[in-house]
Structures are given as C-alpha cells and as structure tokens.
Scaffold this motif. Sequence first.
Motif: not given
Length: 172
Positions: A8-18
């Motif tokens: 997935v995009s970094y932005e999507q991964f960041y949102e989920s991990m956050s």
Amino acid sequence: MYPRFEKVSYEQFYESMSEIIDTEYKDELIKSAYESLSIPQRATKGSAGYDFKAPFTFTLEPGKEIKIPTGIRCYMPDNIVLFIVPRSGLGTKNRLQLNNTIGIVDSDYYYSSNEGHIMATLINDSRTNKTLTVEAGKGFCQGIFLNYFTTADDSSNGIRDGGFGSTDGNIV
C-alpha cells in the motif's frame, strides 16, 4: 490475469500504523517498518500459502489481541478470494489465532478507499499461559487463494468501500 500482491502507499500504511503506535518515535518506527515490508511469498513450490511477514516485533500476552497492518494489498480477478489464516506452527505451538477465525479478502476490496490494506487482528489463545513474541520480518500468517462460484441467479451489484464488516453497511 493472476492475483498479485503490492505494498500500500506509505500514507495508507502510516495512517493504519498510527492507530496502534503511540510513541515519540512513531514516525521513525513506521518509516522503518514500511521500508522493510516484503511481498508475501511461498516458502516451497508445494506450499499453498503465501507468508505475510510481521512489519514490526510484537508480543502478545495470553488472551490479548493486536491489529496488524500488513502494508500489503492484493489484486485478484473476479471469482478469486484470498483466505488469511495463521501460520500453522504459530497456531499449533502457541495458539495464535485470527480473531475472526479466517480472514476473507474479496477481490473488490482492492478498490476500497483504504487501498485494500490487508489487516490481521490476532489473539493469543494460549491455554498454557504462554506469551508469544513475533519478530519483525518473521512470517505470522499466510494467504491462500481459492476459486469460488456464484449461483446462476446471482444478482449482486453493490460496490464495497472498506474492510472488516464492510458488506454490512459500506456498499455504495
């Protein structure tokens, strides 16, 4: 056309991990986890399952659960489904289970607003009071592709947007 895994995009991964990481080092941890993501692979030519690797080290006490953003999405043609199950060794030796027993990733999930980001909610169902630790980069669950059929009178035409439980209310 065959199924294929993608990050997935970094932005999507960041949102989920956050949603699961709350530390002053969050940005560095998420960036490192994203950079080390690997596309699921089979271990042997006879393996049915594609191993998903842990994006970070996690420890589960007995009875506890954790939601793991895999950083992976999967394109599948129609009439293919991806089943997500724990790796058998972790299930047998440590009673690691998916909280929903079997994860089902439908082909249209790929097009969801979260990019079809595959998540796994795991629970340590140890009956012997074992704590389980899975190191970053180690396989923790596996995906198995299956063909499925629809009935002759099937009239489904909704479009999904979302993951867990999305066909109950997120049809557009």
